[in-house]
Design an enzyme around this catalytic site. Structure first.
Site, PDB file in Angstrom:
ATOM      1  N   LYS A  95       0.721  -1.254   0.027  1.00 14.61           N
ATOM      2  CA  LYS A  95       0.029  -0.014  -0.123  1.00 14.61           C
ATOM      3  C   LYS A  95       0.954   1.361   0.101  1.00 14.61           C
ATOM      4  CE  LYS A  95      -2.250  -1.207   3.693  1.00 14.61           C
ATOM      5  NZ  LYS A  95      -1.445  -2.507   4.019  1.00 14.61           N
TER       6      LYS A  95
ATOM      7  N   ARG B 164      -9.618   0.448   9.096  1.00 13.50           N
ATOM      8  CA  ARG B 164      -9.157  -1.112   9.386  1.00 13.50           C
ATOM      9  C   ARG B 164     -10.271  -1.896  10.106  1.00 13.50           C
ATOM     10  NH1 ARG B 164      -3.426   0.219   8.881  1.00 13.50           N
ATOM     11  NH2 ARG B 164      -2.177  -1.569   9.378  1.00 13.50           N
TER      12      ARG B 164
ATOM     13  N   ARG C 288      11.533  -5.746   5.419  1.00 13.86           N
ATOM     14  CA  ARG C 288      11.207  -4.260   5.084  1.00 13.86           C
ATOM     15  C   ARG C 288      12.221  -3.280   5.801  1.00 13.86           C
ATOM     16  NH1 ARG C 288       5.344  -1.703   5.454  1.00 13.86           N
ATOM     17  NH2 ARG C 288       5.380  -2.743   7.550  1.00 13.86           N
TER      18      ARG C 288
ATOM     19  N   ARG D 237      11.495  -1.101  11.234  1.00 19.19           N
ATOM     20  CA  ARG D 237      10.146  -1.057  12.333  1.00 19.19           C
ATOM     21  C   ARG D 237      10.168  -1.789  13.350  1.00 19.19           C
ATOM     22  NH1 ARG D 237       4.973   0.524   8.612  1.00 19.19           N
ATOM     23  NH2 ARG D 237       4.096  -0.876  10.181  1.00 19.19           N
TER      24      ARG D 237
ATOM     25  N   ARG E  18      -0.152  -9.117  13.859  1.00 15.83           N
ATOM     26  CA  ARG E  18      -0.692  -7.800  12.715  1.00 15.83           C
ATOM     27  C   ARG E  18      -1.509  -8.409  11.842  1.00 15.83           C
ATOM     28  NH1 ARG E  18       4.549  -5.095  11.316  1.00 15.83           N
ATOM     29  NH2 ARG E  18       3.229  -3.936   9.717  1.00 15.83           N
TER      30      ARG E  18
HETATM   31  P1  ADP Z   1       1.265  -1.970   7.704  1.00 14.10           P
HETATM   32  O1  ADP Z   1       2.378  -1.426   6.944  1.00 14.10           O
HETATM   33  O2  ADP Z   1       1.383  -2.993   8.188  1.00 14.10           O
HETATM   34  O3  ADP Z   1      -0.059  -1.620   6.733  1.00 14.10           O
HETATM   35  P2  ADP Z   1       0.582   0.421   8.860  1.00 14.10           P
HETATM   36  O4  ADP Z   1       1.881   1.474   9.114  1.00 14.10           O
HETATM   37  O5  ADP Z   1      -0.424   0.909   8.334  1.00 14.10           O
HETATM   38  O6  ADP Z   1       1.147  -0.752   8.872  1.00 14.10           O
HETATM   39  O7  ADP Z   1       0.074   0.664  10.506  1.00 14.10           O
HETATM   40  C1  ADP Z   1       1.069   0.378  11.460  1.00 14.10           C
HETATM   41  C2  ADP Z   1       0.380   0.195  12.953  1.00 14.10           C
HETATM   42  O8  ADP Z   1      -0.329   1.506  13.319  1.00 14.10           O
HETATM   43  C3  ADP Z   1      -0.857  -0.813  12.878  1.00 14.10           C
HETATM   44  O9  ADP Z   1      -0.493  -1.930  13.239  1.00 14.10           O
HETATM   45  C4  ADP Z   1      -1.742  -0.223  14.163  1.00 14.10           C
HETATM   46  O10 ADP Z   1      -1.227  -0.565  15.432  1.00 14.10           O
HETATM   47  C5  ADP Z   1      -1.567   1.267  13.837  1.00 14.10           C
HETATM   48  N1  ADP Z   1      -2.777   1.866  12.811  1.00 14.10           N
HETATM   49  C6  ADP Z   1      -2.425   2.192  11.681  1.00 14.10           C
HETATM   50  N2  ADP Z   1      -3.659   2.359  10.967  1.00 14.10           N
HETATM   51  C7  ADP Z   1      -4.445   2.251  11.810  1.00 14.10           C
HETATM   52  C8  ADP Z   1      -6.104   2.442  11.671  1.00 14.10           C
HETATM   53  N3  ADP Z   1      -6.667   2.758  10.741  1.00 14.10           N
HETATM   54  N4  ADP Z   1      -6.725   2.083  13.046  1.00 14.10           N
HETATM   55  C9  ADP Z   1      -5.997   1.452  14.045  1.00 14.10           C
HETATM   56  N5  ADP Z   1      -4.653   1.304  14.138  1.00 14.10           N
HETATM   57  C10 ADP Z   1      -3.846   1.727  13.064  1.00 14.10           C
HETATM   58  P1  ADP Z   2       2.162  -1.888   3.309  1.00 19.50           P
HETATM   59  O1  ADP Z   2       2.165  -0.397   3.290  1.00 19.50           O
HETATM   60  O2  ADP Z   2       0.965  -2.505   2.375  1.00 19.50           O
HETATM   61  O3  ADP Z   2       2.571  -2.601   4.591  1.00 19.50           O
HETATM   62  P2  ADP Z   2       4.735  -1.705   1.752  1.00 19.50           P
HETATM   63  O4  ADP Z   2       4.537  -0.763   0.626  1.00 19.50           O
HETATM   64  O5  ADP Z   2       5.217  -0.757   2.805  1.00 19.50           O
HETATM   65  O6  ADP Z   2       3.412  -2.335   2.202  1.00 19.50           O
HETATM   66  O7  ADP Z   2       5.634  -3.016   1.340  1.00 19.50           O
HETATM   67  C1  ADP Z   2       6.196  -3.972   2.354  1.00 19.50           C
HETATM   68  C2  ADP Z   2       7.401  -4.293   1.966  1.00 19.50           C
HETATM   69  O8  ADP Z   2       7.359  -5.222   0.769  1.00 19.50           O
HETATM   70  C3  ADP Z   2       8.526  -3.167   1.662  1.00 19.50           C
HETATM   71  O9  ADP Z   2       9.726  -3.607   2.350  1.00 19.50           O
HETATM   72  C4  ADP Z   2       8.339  -3.151   0.261  1.00 19.50           C
HETATM   73  O10 ADP Z   2       9.885  -2.599  -0.441  1.00 19.50           O
HETATM   74  C5  ADP Z   2       8.141  -4.614  -0.336  1.00 19.50           C
HETATM   75  N1  ADP Z   2       7.288  -4.523  -1.696  1.00 19.50           N
HETATM   76  C6  ADP Z   2       6.158  -3.710  -1.942  1.00 19.50           C
HETATM   77  N2  ADP Z   2       5.847  -3.895  -3.158  1.00 19.50           N
HETATM   78  C7  ADP Z   2       6.458  -5.235  -3.533  1.00 19.50           C
HETATM   79  C8  ADP Z   2       6.416  -5.928  -4.684  1.00 19.50           C
HETATM   80  N3  ADP Z   2       5.362  -5.929  -5.529  1.00 19.50           N
HETATM   81  N4  ADP Z   2       7.077  -7.120  -4.874  1.00 19.50           N
HETATM   82  C9  ADP Z   2       7.989  -7.378  -3.731  1.00 19.50           C
HETATM   83  N5  ADP Z   2       8.241  -6.630  -2.761  1.00 19.50           N
HETATM   84  C10 ADP Z   2       7.404  -5.353  -2.448  1.00 19.50           C
END
Ligand code: ADP
Ligand code: ADP
Ligand code: ZN
Length: 208
Positions: free
Chosen positions: A16, A87, A121, A154, A165
């Site tokens: 995302k 979420r 990551r 992270r 998660r």
């Molecule tokens: P990911 O890369 O796993 O999608 P995020 O960066 O979006 O993770 O979120 C990291 C953490 O921040 C989540 O595990 C949660 O603890 C919190 N968080 C983010 N967005 C939300 C939301 N919409 N509602 C509740 N908690 C959230």
């Molecule tokens: P989210 O925001 O959904 O948690 P991220 O964009 O942070 O996901 O991506 C999670 C991890 O996967 C990062 O380390 C990123 O570099 C890697 N990644 C993202 N897109 C791809 C892909 N299409 N193929 C392989 N690795 C990816």
């Protein structure tokens, strides 16, 4: 600034953040992401405790805290990519009172691939750019290509917290995916393949 209103849904690690960056560049949109906003305020005292207490355990931060972040960001945005919110069903209902959406894109990636993506990551401590130790390594190990900053893992990208998660995602966020599917506004995109390939698929959806 264009006025697309895009919701990007998908499990943790689906890409995302990676795709949001491409979308905001391509269409000149605001990136509204609760994860980044919460990480910038991890130690903020709220009546529920600090966001960091929930985040480091892989749990959801309470709805009032995240709803407030989103409503403030929406006030300032014309077009946006919303990433990491809603979420749970309560957040989805709150969002529907605040704005309409043009399209809901669901990034589909299988579970074991998610664990690999998340545990590998690395993010830049200074500018927030995202890398992956195997799938998207920086030119020099541990150093950000964009700004020379230090790449760090992270705190919630360790294997145990990642699994929690993903459990929280299945319990709380999969019903949100079903909610948009039933409304007929969900478009599923295959999230496997290179980030460029995935982006081409998303662009087809937005321009199709
Ligand atoms: P990911 O890369 O796993 O999608 P995020 O960066 O979006 O993770 O979120 C990291 C953490 O921040 C989540 O595990 C949660 O603890 C919190 N968080 C983010 N967005 C939300 C939301 N919409 N509602 C509740 N908690 C959230
Ligand atoms: P989210 O925001 O959904 O948690 P991220 O964009 O942070 O996901 O991506 C999670 C991890 O996967 C990062 O380390 C990123 O570099 C890697 N990644 C993202 N897109 C791809 C892909 N299409 N193929 C392989 N690795 C990816
Ligand atoms: Zn950087």
């Amino acid at each position: 600034m264009s006025d697309h209103r895009i919701l990007l849904l998908g499990p943790p690690g689906a890409g995302k953040g990676t795709q949001s960056t491409r979308l905001t560049d391509e269409y000149d949109l605001d990136h509204i992401t609760t994860g980044d906003a919460l990480r910038a305020n991890k130690e903020m005292e709220t009546e529920y405790g600090t966001p960091g207490e929930y985040m480091d355990a892989g749990e959801l931060v309470p709805d009032p805290v995240v709803n407030e972040i989103v409503v403030t960001a929406l006030e300032d945005a014309d077009g946006f990519v919303l990433d990491g919110y809603p979420r749970n069903i309560e957040q989805a209902e709150y969002l529907s009172e605040q704005t309409d959406l043009d399209v809901v894109v669901f990034l589909d990636v299988p579970g074991e691939e998610l664990v690999d993506r998340l545990t590998g990551r690395r993010v830049c401590d200074d500018c927030g750019a995202t890398y992956h130790v195997r799938f998207d390594p920086p030119e020099e190990e541990g150093v950000c290509d964009e700004c020379g900053g230090e790449l760090v893992q992270r705190e919630d990208d360790t294997e145990d917290t990642v699994r929690e998660r993903l459990r929280v995602y299945r319990e709380n966020t999969e019903p949100v995916v079903e909610h948009y599917r039933e409304k007929g506004s969900l478009v599923e995109v295959d999230g496997e393949g290179s980030p460029d390939e995935v982006f081409d698929r998303i662009r087809d959806v937005i321009e199709g």
